[in-house]
Design a protein around this motif. Structure first.
Motif, PDB file in Angstrom:
ATOM      1  N   ARG A  50      -7.317  -2.832   7.322  1.00 23.83           N
ATOM      2  CA  ARG A  50      -8.551  -2.574   6.735  1.00 23.83           C
ATOM      3  C   ARG A  50      -8.706  -2.813   5.178  1.00 23.83           C
ATOM      4  N   ARG A  51      -7.613  -1.777   4.803  1.00 15.83           N
ATOM      5  CA  ARG A  51      -7.428  -1.689   3.285  1.00 15.83           C
ATOM      6  C   ARG A  51      -7.199  -2.773   2.637  1.00 15.83           C
ATOM      7  N   ILE A  52      -6.216  -3.660   3.202  1.00 17.42           N
ATOM      8  CA  ILE A  52      -5.773  -4.867   2.483  1.00 17.42           C
ATOM      9  C   ILE A  52      -6.982  -5.714   2.430  1.00 17.42           C
ATOM     10  N   ARG A  98     -10.214  -4.892   2.299  1.00 19.68           N
ATOM     11  CA  ARG A  98     -11.149  -4.329   1.327  1.00 19.68           C
ATOM     12  C   ARG A  98     -10.509  -4.758  -0.245  1.00 19.68           C
ATOM     13  N   CYS A  99      -9.332  -4.582  -0.467  1.00 21.46           N
ATOM     14  CA  CYS A  99      -8.815  -4.960  -1.416  1.00 21.46           C
ATOM     15  C   CYS A  99      -9.208  -6.407  -1.871  1.00 21.46           C
ATOM     16  N   LEU A 100      -8.829  -7.307  -1.154  1.00 24.88           N
ATOM     17  CA  LEU A 100      -9.368  -8.894  -1.370  1.00 24.88           C
ATOM     18  C   LEU A 100     -10.692  -8.801  -1.355  1.00 24.88           C
ATOM     19  N   GLN A 101     -11.563  -8.222  -0.692  1.00 26.24           N
ATOM     20  CA  GLN A 101     -12.978  -8.284  -0.927  1.00 26.24           C
ATOM     21  C   GLN A 101     -13.443  -7.821  -2.496  1.00 26.24           C
ATOM     22  N   LYS A 102     -12.662  -6.940  -3.057  1.00 26.91           N
ATOM     23  CA  LYS A 102     -13.043  -6.559  -4.289  1.00 26.91           C
ATOM     24  C   LYS A 102     -12.580  -7.506  -5.410  1.00 26.91           C
ATOM     25  N   LEU A 103     -11.721  -8.512  -4.966  1.00 37.80           N
ATOM     26  CA  LEU A 103     -11.169  -9.450  -5.804  1.00 37.80           C
ATOM     27  C   LEU A 103     -12.555 -10.673  -5.828  1.00 37.80           C
ATOM     28  N   GLY A 104     -13.353 -10.731  -5.103  1.00 39.62           N
ATOM     29  CA  GLY A 104     -14.480 -11.410  -4.962  1.00 39.62           C
ATOM     30  C   GLY A 104     -14.363 -12.536  -3.645  1.00 39.62           C
ATOM     31  N   TYR A 105     -13.681 -12.101  -2.798  1.00 40.14           N
ATOM     32  CA  TYR A 105     -13.722 -13.108  -1.650  1.00 40.14           C
ATOM     33  C   TYR A 105     -14.528 -12.576  -0.568  1.00 40.14           C
ATOM     34  N   THR A 106     -15.105 -13.477   0.331  1.00 43.36           N
ATOM     35  CA  THR A 106     -16.031 -13.223   1.268  1.00 43.36           C
ATOM     36  C   THR A 106     -15.041 -12.815   2.485  1.00 43.36           C
ATOM     37  N   LEU A 145       0.930  -1.207  -0.087  1.00 44.21           N
ATOM     38  CA  LEU A 145      -0.125  -0.168  -0.095  1.00 44.21           C
ATOM     39  C   LEU A 145       0.900   1.354  -0.071  1.00 44.21           C
ATOM     40  N   ARG A 146       0.210   2.254  -0.648  1.00 42.81           N
ATOM     41  CA  ARG A 146       1.071   3.444  -0.633  1.00 42.81           C
ATOM     42  C   ARG A 146       0.766   4.477   0.466  1.00 42.81           C
ATOM     43  N   ARG A 147      -0.381   4.433   1.003  1.00 46.51           N
ATOM     44  CA  ARG A 147      -0.955   5.050   2.049  1.00 46.51           C
ATOM     45  C   ARG A 147      -1.865   4.410   3.077  1.00 46.51           C
ATOM     46  N   PRO A 148      -1.132   4.177   4.179  1.00 41.67           N
ATOM     47  CA  PRO A 148      -0.086   4.234   4.852  1.00 41.67           C
ATOM     48  C   PRO A 148       0.919   3.493   4.048  1.00 41.67           C
ATOM     49  N   LEU A 149       2.244   3.793   3.949  1.00 47.61           N
ATOM     50  CA  LEU A 149       3.375   2.726   3.414  1.00 47.61           C
ATOM     51  C   LEU A 149       3.507   1.501   4.230  1.00 47.61           C
ATOM     52  N   THR A 150       2.992   0.490   3.741  1.00 48.26           N
ATOM     53  CA  THR A 150       2.792  -0.679   4.497  1.00 48.26           C
ATOM     54  C   THR A 150       3.179  -1.849   3.368  1.00 48.26           C
ATOM     55  N   THR A 151       3.571  -2.933   4.053  1.00 45.32           N
ATOM     56  CA  THR A 151       3.655  -4.222   3.003  1.00 45.32           C
ATOM     57  C   THR A 151       2.808  -5.346   3.797  1.00 45.32           C
ATOM     58  N   ALA A 152       2.017  -6.030   3.072  1.00 45.09           N
ATOM     59  CA  ALA A 152       0.996  -7.231   3.778  1.00 45.09           C
ATOM     60  C   ALA A 152       1.814  -8.447   3.200  1.00 45.09           C
ATOM     61  N   SER A 153       1.598  -9.493   4.069  1.00 46.24           N
ATOM     62  CA  SER A 153       1.949 -10.832   3.627  1.00 46.24           C
ATOM     63  C   SER A 153       0.779 -11.771   3.670  1.00 46.24           C
ATOM     64  N   ILE A 154       0.327 -12.176   2.660  1.00 41.69           N
ATOM     65  CA  ILE A 154      -0.869 -12.957   2.781  1.00 41.69           C
ATOM     66  C   ILE A 154      -0.587 -14.565   2.650  1.00 41.69           C
ATOM     67  N   TRP A 155      -1.504 -15.217   3.296  1.00 44.55           N
ATOM     68  CA  TRP A 155      -1.041 -16.737   3.122  1.00 44.55           C
ATOM     69  C   TRP A 155      -2.570 -17.095   2.812  1.00 44.55           C
ATOM     70  N   SER A 156      -2.382 -18.475   2.284  1.00 40.21           N
ATOM     71  CA  SER A 156      -3.758 -18.849   1.594  1.00 40.21           C
ATOM     72  C   SER A 156      -4.643 -19.354   3.007  1.00 40.21           C
ATOM     73  N   SER A 157      -4.245 -19.361   4.098  1.00 42.03           N
ATOM     74  CA  SER A 157      -5.400 -19.806   5.353  1.00 42.03           C
ATOM     75  C   SER A 157      -6.195 -18.617   5.506  1.00 42.03           C
ATOM     76  N   GLY A 158      -5.779 -17.438   4.831  1.00 40.05           N
ATOM     77  CA  GLY A 158      -6.484 -16.246   5.441  1.00 40.05           C
ATOM     78  C   GLY A 158      -5.818 -15.506   6.305  1.00 40.05           C
ATOM     79  N   LYS A 159      -4.505 -15.856   6.879  1.00 42.75           N
ATOM     80  CA  LYS A 159      -3.841 -15.092   7.745  1.00 42.75           C
ATOM     81  C   LYS A 159      -3.002 -14.061   7.192  1.00 42.75           C
ATOM     82  N   ILE A 160      -3.094 -12.822   7.694  1.00 47.83           N
ATOM     83  CA  ILE A 160      -2.504 -11.510   6.954  1.00 47.83           C
ATOM     84  C   ILE A 160      -1.448 -10.993   7.992  1.00 47.83           C
TER      85      ILE A 160
END
Length: 266
Positions: A178-180, A182-190, A147-162
């Motif tokens: 919460r922004r991460i 939201r991005c996953l929700q826009k890709l079609g995940y519940t 993400l650019r604002r705030p400047l962060t990096t997320a590590s995503i695993w298949s189990s749903g842990k981030i």
């Protein structure tokens, strides 16, 4: 020569007679005037006090004055007598020494690590192909999203842990999480945002002095460990609150650990 004065008509002496002061180039000081105790003024400026003077000859004969008779009143004049400038004022106040301010130690929070769960299975390959600002790390079995604002990096695993890193406060970490999601929700995940918590905090500070780390490690053998071949600093562990300190000889200290006041739940 300085230090010699002759009183001539034109200068006020105790309000009883007038005389003028001029330098005569002779050693000592001399004055001729009427009166016993008074003050010497020149051009409206008081030069000194005169006491114990007497005059036997009314023809303005000069008499020697002891140096301790004339007392300075707070103003000194420089340059030839009778001049209007060149005076340097001295109020007699001693110079005030400024108190040295105590050094302030600022603790900077450089990184706040948080973790949360989205409570669903994630297809890492699909996220890598359709997501934005993502990188698929097959060897680690995860996808990184930035993400650019705030400047962060997320590590995503298949189990749903981030896990999110790079924030400098708890509020920034929560916004990034919460922004991460939201991005996953826009890709079609519940997505269901759960189990948000702060797992680690990194802070740094610099002491205004150097530290003898070898002596420090010997004094605190139970909590400190020093291996100069492996690491240039001393590792010092604290139980309450639980944290680990890296102490360097320059006075720089790095603190890592989970702080109690950072703990929160989603």
């Amino acid at each position: 020569m300085a230090g010699t004065h002759t009183v001539m008509p034109g200068t006020l002496l105790n309000g009883s007679a007038t005389s003028a002061i001029m330098q005569n180039g002779m050693g000592g000081s001399s004055i001729a005037a009427m009166g016993s105790i008074g003050s010497i003024t020149q051009n409206g400026t008081t030069l000194g006090m005169v006491s114990g003077l007497s005059m036997s000859d009314p023809s303005h004969q000069t008499h020697q004055i002891a140096p301790d008779i004339i007392q300075q009143t707070g103003q000194e004049t420089a340059g030839p007598a009778g001049g209007g400038g060149g005076g340097a004022e001295n109020n007699g106040n001693m110079p005030v020494q400024e108190e040295e301010e105590e050094p302030v130690i600022d603790i900077m929070i450089n990184n706040v690590v948080c973790s949360f769960s989205v409570s669903c299975h994630l297809d890492l390959r699909n996220i890598a192909l359709t997501g934005n600002n993502v990188e698929f790390r097959r060897e680690n079995g995860m996808v990184t999203m930035k993400l650019r604002r705030p400047l962060t990096t997320a590590s995503i695993w298949s189990s749903g842990k981030i896990t999110c890193t790079g924030s400098t406060s708890e509020s920034q970490a929560r916004v990034a999480a919460r922004r991460i999601a939201r991005c996953l929700q826009k890709l079609g995940y519940t997505i269901r945002f759960r189990n948000f918590r702060i797992v680690n905090v990194l802070g740094t500070c610099t002491m205004p002095f150097g530290i003898k780390i070898a002596q420090f490690s010997q004094t605190h053998r139970k909590a400190a460990s020093y291996e100069p071949e492996l690491h240039p600093g001393v590792t010092y562990k604290i139980e309450h609150p639980k944290a680990t300190l890296k102490i360097f000889s320059t006075g720089s200290i790095t603190v890592t650990g989970m702080m109690a006041f950072f703990q929160s739940s989603g």
